[in-house]
Design an enzyme around this catalytic site. Structure first.
Site, PDB file in Angstrom:
ATOM      1  N   PRO A  18       5.649   0.686  -4.813  1.00 31.33           N
ATOM      2  CA  PRO A  18       5.339   2.513  -3.841  1.00 31.33           C
ATOM      3  C   PRO A  18       5.582   1.325  -2.179  1.00 31.33           C
ATOM      4  CG  PRO A  18       3.771   2.218  -5.143  1.00 31.33           C
ATOM      5  CD  PRO A  18       4.261   1.071  -5.588  1.00 31.33           C
ATOM      6  N   ASN A  19       6.961   1.974  -1.826  1.00 32.97           N
ATOM      7  CA  ASN A  19       6.796   1.580   0.042  1.00 32.97           C
ATOM      8  C   ASN A  19       7.198   0.740   0.830  1.00 32.97           C
ATOM      9  OD1 ASN A  19       6.467   4.795   0.489  1.00 32.97           O
ATOM     10  ND2 ASN A  19       4.325   4.818  -0.288  1.00 32.97           N
ATOM     11  N   ARG A  29       7.674   0.983   8.610  1.00 32.05           N
ATOM     12  CA  ARG A  29       6.968   1.165   7.889  1.00 32.05           C
ATOM     13  C   ARG A  29       5.116   1.235   8.671  1.00 32.05           C
ATOM     14  NH1 ARG A  29       3.206   0.522   2.510  1.00 32.05           N
ATOM     15  NH2 ARG A  29       1.974   2.012   1.952  1.00 32.05           N
ATOM     16  N   TYR A  69       0.864  -2.894   8.921  1.00 39.33           N
ATOM     17  CA  TYR A  69       1.667  -3.530   8.007  1.00 39.33           C
ATOM     18  C   TYR A  69       2.297  -4.409   8.983  1.00 39.33           C
ATOM     19  CZ  TYR A  69      -0.014  -0.559   4.793  1.00 39.33           C
ATOM     20  OH  TYR A  69      -0.171   0.325   3.942  1.00 39.33           O
ATOM     21  N   ASN A 107       2.250  -6.998  -5.785  1.00 36.51           N
ATOM     22  CA  ASN A 107       1.739  -5.917  -4.457  1.00 36.51           C
ATOM     23  C   ASN A 107       1.395  -4.502  -5.331  1.00 36.51           C
ATOM     24  OD1 ASN A 107       0.712  -4.016  -2.808  1.00 36.51           O
ATOM     25  ND2 ASN A 107       1.515  -5.519  -0.889  1.00 36.51           N
ATOM     26  N   ALA A 158       0.549   1.815  -3.642  1.00 38.07           N
ATOM     27  CA  ALA A 158      -0.795   2.885  -3.856  1.00 38.07           C
ATOM     28  C   ALA A 158      -1.510   2.360  -4.963  1.00 38.07           C
ATOM     29  CB  ALA A 158      -0.179   3.597  -3.156  1.00 38.07           C
ATOM     30  N   GLU A 162      -2.822 -10.675  -7.011  1.00 39.25           N
ATOM     31  CA  GLU A 162      -3.249  -9.599  -6.360  1.00 39.25           C
ATOM     32  C   GLU A 162      -3.132  -9.835  -5.083  1.00 39.25           C
ATOM     33  OE1 GLU A 162      -6.064  -6.321  -7.152  1.00 39.25           O
ATOM     34  OE2 GLU A 162      -5.725  -5.252  -4.944  1.00 39.25           O
ATOM     35  N   HIS A 181      -2.166  -7.702  -1.222  1.00 42.59           N
ATOM     36  CA  HIS A 181      -2.222  -6.790  -0.348  1.00 42.59           C
ATOM     37  C   HIS A 181      -1.943  -7.629   1.017  1.00 42.59           C
ATOM     38  CE1 HIS A 181      -3.204  -3.474  -3.408  1.00 42.59           C
ATOM     39  NE2 HIS A 181      -4.375  -4.918  -3.692  1.00 42.59           N
ATOM     40  N   ARG A 188     -10.186   0.011   5.099  1.00 39.90           N
ATOM     41  CA  ARG A 188      -9.658   0.557   5.514  1.00 39.90           C
ATOM     42  C   ARG A 188     -10.355   1.999   4.898  1.00 39.90           C
ATOM     43  NH1 ARG A 188      -3.364  -0.019   3.920  1.00 39.90           N
ATOM     44  NH2 ARG A 188      -3.678   1.224   4.880  1.00 39.90           N
TER      45      ARG A 188
END
Ligand code: DQA
Length: 147
Positions: free
Chosen positions: A10-11, A18, A23, A74, A77, A98, A100, A107
């Site tokens: 998502p996103n 964004r 990012y 990825n 969230a 995975e 990111h 964070r």
């Protein structure tokens, strides 16, 4: 030819505009192109998939079982919330890495925990788009070793 599935959650379709301070300005299209170039260099095919929907991501993981040898994901969230995506990865038994873009451990506290990491071969976090390149290279090694 062996094939890898690259999943973005998502996103991540908004990459480029964004939160560029977090990012960067690389778009999802740029990342998918980078993945295709990397896979080509490693003698692999690649398919890229993005969805904002948990169930669609789970369906893509299930479908990967018959079509692909490994997964780069990825989960956005969903990393921090989705037991269902974790179970899908464990369920299909394909090696998954995975990725990111940002360093989730540097964070907010709620991003420090990943439901996915325990069922992944490894986690690459904080290296920006390069993380996808490294993940594909690592999976190419795993696939080639496995024959
Ligand atoms: C992300 C990190 C997640 O915490 C966040 O929800 C994202 C992007 C990353 O690539 O840095 O959507 O997965």
């Amino acid at each position: 030819m062996s094939s890898i599935l690259v999943i973005n959650g998502p996103n991540l379709n908004l990459l480029g505009s964004r939160e560029p301070g977090v990012y960067g300005t690389t778009t999802l299209e740029d990342i998918e192109r980078l993945c295709a170039e990397t896979a080509g260099r490693c003698g692999l095919q690649v398919a890229c998939f993005q969805s904002n929907h948990e169930g669609a991501i789970i369906d893509a993981i299930h479908d990967a079982r018959d079509r692909h040898r490994a997964i780069v994901i990825n989960p956005g969230a969903y990393t921090h919330t989705s037991v269902a995506i974790r179970d899908a990865i464990a369920g299909v038994g394909l090696p998954a890495i995975e990725v990111h873009l940002s360093n989730i451990h540097a964070r907010e506290r709620f991003r420090h925990h990943s439901h996915i990491a325990p069922v992944a071969v490894g986690q690459i976090t904080g290296l920006g788009p390069k993380g996808y390149v490294l993940a594909i290279e690592a999976l190419a090694d795993i696939i080639n070793k496995g024959g």
